[in-house]
Write a protein that holds these residues in place. Structure first.
Motif, short mmCIF file in Angstrom:
data_model
loop_
_atom_site.label_atom_id
_atom_site.label_comp_id
_atom_site.label_asym_id
_atom_site.label_seq_id
_atom_site.Cartn_x
_atom_site.Cartn_y
_atom_site.Cartn_z
N HIS A 95 11.29 -17.03 -20.02
CA HIS A 95 11.42 -15.89 -19.12
C HIS A 95 12.45 -14.91 -19.68
CE1 HIS A 95 9.91 -18.48 -15.50
NE2 HIS A 95 9.09 -18.49 -16.54
N ILE A 96 11.98 -13.91 -20.37
CA ILE A 96 12.87 -12.89 -20.93
C ILE A 96 13.57 -12.14 -19.81
CG2 ILE A 96 12.98 -10.79 -22.32
CD1 ILE A 96 10.52 -11.78 -23.83
N LYS A 97 12.81 -11.79 -18.79
CA LYS A 97 13.37 -11.09 -17.63
C LYS A 97 12.68 -11.61 -16.38
CE LYS A 97 14.53 -6.47 -15.90
NZ LYS A 97 14.41 -5.00 -16.13
N ASP A 98 13.47 -12.07 -15.42
CA ASP A 98 12.96 -12.64 -14.17
C ASP A 98 13.70 -11.95 -13.04
OD1 ASP A 98 12.25 -14.20 -11.98
OD2 ASP A 98 12.09 -16.03 -13.17
N PHE A 99 13.01 -11.07 -12.31
CA PHE A 99 13.70 -10.25 -11.32
C PHE A 99 12.83 -10.05 -10.08
CE2 PHE A 99 11.21 -7.62 -14.09
CZ PHE A 99 10.72 -6.58 -13.32
N GLU A 100 13.40 -9.42 -9.08
CA GLU A 100 12.74 -9.22 -7.78
C GLU A 100 12.71 -7.75 -7.43
OE1 GLU A 100 14.56 -10.20 -3.63
OE2 GLU A 100 13.68 -12.06 -4.38
N GLU A 101 11.59 -7.31 -6.83
CA GLU A 101 11.44 -5.93 -6.40
C GLU A 101 10.82 -5.87 -5.01
OE1 GLU A 101 9.04 -3.81 -9.17
OE2 GLU A 101 10.71 -3.37 -10.54
N SER A 102 10.98 -4.74 -4.37
CA SER A 102 10.32 -4.51 -3.08
C SER A 102 8.87 -4.12 -3.33
CB SER A 102 11.04 -3.41 -2.30
OG SER A 102 12.37 -3.80 -2.00
N SER A 103 7.99 -4.59 -2.46
CA SER A 103 6.57 -4.30 -2.64
C SER A 103 5.88 -4.34 -1.27
CB SER A 103 5.94 -5.32 -3.59
OG SER A 103 4.59 -5.03 -3.82
N LYS A 104 4.57 -4.35 -1.28
CA LYS A 104 3.76 -4.48 -0.09
C LYS A 104 2.60 -5.42 -0.36
CE LYS A 104 4.58 0.15 1.84
NZ LYS A 104 3.93 1.43 2.29
N THR A 105 2.10 -6.05 0.67
CA THR A 105 0.93 -6.90 0.55
C THR A 105 -0.04 -6.58 1.67
OG1 THR A 105 0.14 -9.17 0.38
CG2 THR A 105 1.95 -8.78 1.90
N LYS A 106 -1.32 -6.72 1.39
CA LYS A 106 -2.35 -6.47 2.39
C LYS A 106 -2.84 -7.81 2.95
CE LYS A 106 -5.39 -3.25 1.74
NZ LYS A 106 -6.57 -2.49 1.22
N MET A 107 -2.78 -7.95 4.28
CA MET A 107 -3.22 -9.18 4.92
C MET A 107 -4.34 -8.88 5.91
SD MET A 107 0.33 -11.21 5.67
CE MET A 107 1.45 -11.66 4.34
N PHE A 108 -5.39 -9.70 5.88
CA PHE A 108 -6.50 -9.53 6.80
C PHE A 108 -6.15 -10.13 8.16
CE2 PHE A 108 -8.63 -9.39 2.66
CZ PHE A 108 -9.30 -8.18 2.79
N LEU A 109 -6.60 -9.47 9.20
CA LEU A 109 -6.31 -9.89 10.57
C LEU A 109 -7.45 -10.76 11.08
CD1 LEU A 109 -4.98 -6.47 11.95
CD2 LEU A 109 -3.69 -8.36 10.95
N TYR A 110 -7.08 -11.96 11.51
CA TYR A 110 -8.09 -12.97 11.88
C TYR A 110 -7.71 -13.64 13.18
CZ TYR A 110 -10.92 -17.22 11.64
OH TYR A 110 -11.79 -18.24 11.93
N LYS A 111 -8.74 -13.90 14.00
CA LYS A 111 -8.58 -14.67 15.23
C LYS A 111 -9.50 -15.88 15.19
CE LYS A 111 -7.51 -10.73 18.26
NZ LYS A 111 -7.92 -9.98 19.49
N ASN A 112 -9.12 -16.93 15.87
CA ASN A 112 -9.97 -18.12 15.92
C ASN A 112 -11.32 -17.85 16.57
OD1 ASN A 112 -8.28 -19.96 14.63
ND2 ASN A 112 -7.11 -20.34 16.49
N SER A 113 -11.37 -16.81 17.42
CA SER A 113 -12.63 -16.47 18.09
C SER A 113 -13.64 -15.83 17.13
CB SER A 113 -12.37 -15.52 19.26
OG SER A 113 -11.75 -14.33 18.80
N TYR A 114 -13.18 -15.50 15.89
CA TYR A 114 -14.07 -14.87 14.92
C TYR A 114 -14.89 -15.88 14.11
CZ TYR A 114 -11.29 -10.59 15.55
OH TYR A 114 -10.66 -9.50 16.07
N LYS A 115 -14.82 -17.15 14.45
CA LYS A 115 -15.47 -18.18 13.63
C LYS A 115 -16.98 -17.99 13.55
CE LYS A 115 -12.04 -21.82 14.47
NZ LYS A 115 -11.78 -23.16 15.06
N GLY A 116 -17.56 -18.58 12.47
CA GLY A 116 -19.02 -18.61 12.32
C GLY A 116 -19.62 -17.25 12.03
N ASN A 117 -20.76 -16.98 12.66
CA ASN A 117 -21.51 -15.75 12.40
C ASN A 117 -20.75 -14.50 12.80
OD1 ASN A 117 -23.67 -17.23 11.40
ND2 ASN A 117 -24.66 -17.38 13.40
#
Length: 355
Positions: A123-145
């Motif tokens: 590891h020549i350089k190992d560092f941390e930065e601020s970023s963003k991530t995209k997360m899908f919104l899911y409910k248990n009622s969405y199961k199946g079809n």
């Protein structure tokens, strides 16, 4: 006429905008969340994965099979990797070996495809930065079809990302059957260029069942070499608790890399052929020198690798490049999937207190 056409286009665009406006989703509302953790440096130290499937289009030999892979992260200083792959069987799927068994006119034994790799990344350089991530919104009622027919909503969540610039070094060892006839053709040579100690070359045709057929030549190739290169790794390890939705998680460890491949040792078995015809110039058993065939000791590869920071998960990877091999037969592309992948941080200590 032109004015009418422009008016029709304007009406159509207006109607389209109204339809899209009317079709706005009612559930598209702001969401709130609570951060559970955001720790890209708190990842497992060891990952061990079983590869039930890899597929490789290697011009020297097209194969598919199984393998295993282990990756160990030593603090924030380096990581190490070992891997092996092997074809399933002769018929599924080790193409050059299968052709050699079925069609070869020489005495050489057909070798199974085997691949071994050992290496590490500093590891020549190992560092941390601020970023963003995209997360899908899911409910248990969405199961199946209901989930299958739904276009999921997503939310962007701020997070930290760990980045690693790495220097790579390792060894690669592999062996395989290969079609010598195709290699000769690619290099502008023929069977006659492979000669025995008496200066007699291999025949171009063979008499079988009353007719002349192409004399098929197969042999084995073995390579021992090194790779040196660079990599870039992105690590996210964040989880949030959404209000009215299930928890969101992004724990991907993704690496992209580029290596130069050097194989100072590439060996091809000489051809052994037995001609039972006493009147033939090739009568008896002779060994034919393979040295007229040229090899290429330099190559390169561009690859990527992804896994998840979990105790039980899966991973994926792929490469494309030019592997040191017979000249003109080094191009390859490979895909692999590992399941299951076991992850652990190797920390089993607990605190103890006297009563």
């Amino acid at each position: 006429m032109n004015h009418r056409f422009l008016i029709l286009i304007a009406v159509f665009l207006t109607a389209s905008v109204n339809l899209f406006a009317q079709g706005e989703r009612k559930d598209k509302t702001a969401v709130t969340y609570e951060e559970l953790y955001d720790e890209p440096y708190s990842v497992n130290k060891l990952f061990v994965g079983i590869q039930p499937l890899y597929a490789e289009m290697f011009v020297t030999n097209v194969t598919a099979g199984f393998g295993a892979e282990a990756v160990y992260y030593h603090k924030d200083k380096a990581d190490f990797r070992v891997a092996f792959r092997k074809s399933y069987s002769q018929q599924f799927f080790d193409m050059a070996r299968d052709f050699a068994v079925k069609r070869s006119d020489v005495d050489n034994r057909a070798e199974v495809f085997n691949y071994y790799e050992f290496g590490g990344t500093y590891h020549i350089k190992d560092f941390e930065e601020s970023s963003k991530t995209k997360m899908f919104l899911y409910k248990n009622s969405y199961k199946g079809n209901k989930w299958a027919a739904r276009v999921p909503l997503s939310a962007e969540v701020p997070c930290k990302v760990r980045k690693i610039y790495g220097a790579r070094l390792g060894a690669i060892i592999w062996d395989s059957s290969t079609d010598i006839g195709r290699a000769l053709e690619k290099q502008g040579l023929t069977n006659a260029d492979l000669k025995n100690s008496e200066g007699v070359g291999l025949p171009k045709t063979i008499f079988v069942n009353g007719r002349n057929e192409t004399f098929d030549v197969f042999s084995n190739i073995a390579s021992k070499g090194l790779y040196v290169g660079g990599s870039m790794t992105w690590i996210k390890n964040v989880a949030v608790n959404f209000d009215k939705f299930e928890e969101g998680l992004d724990d991907l460890i993704f690496t992209a890399y580029f290596d130069v491949l050097v194989a100072p040792s590439i060996k091809i078995d000489n051809i052994v052929y037995t001609d039972a015809d006493p009147n033939s110039p090739n009568a008896g058993t002779h060994t034919y020198d393979i040295s007229p065939l040229k090899t290429k000791m330099l190559g390169f590869r561009l690859g990527m690798d992804g896994r998840f920071n979990r105790m039980f998960s899966w991973s994926y990877g792929g490469e494309v490049g030019y592997r040191p091999s017979l000249q003109g037969r080094g191009f390859y592309a490979m895909l692999k999937i590992s399941f299951p992948v076991f992850g652990t941080n190797l920390d089993y200590k607990v605190e103890s207190f006297g009563k």
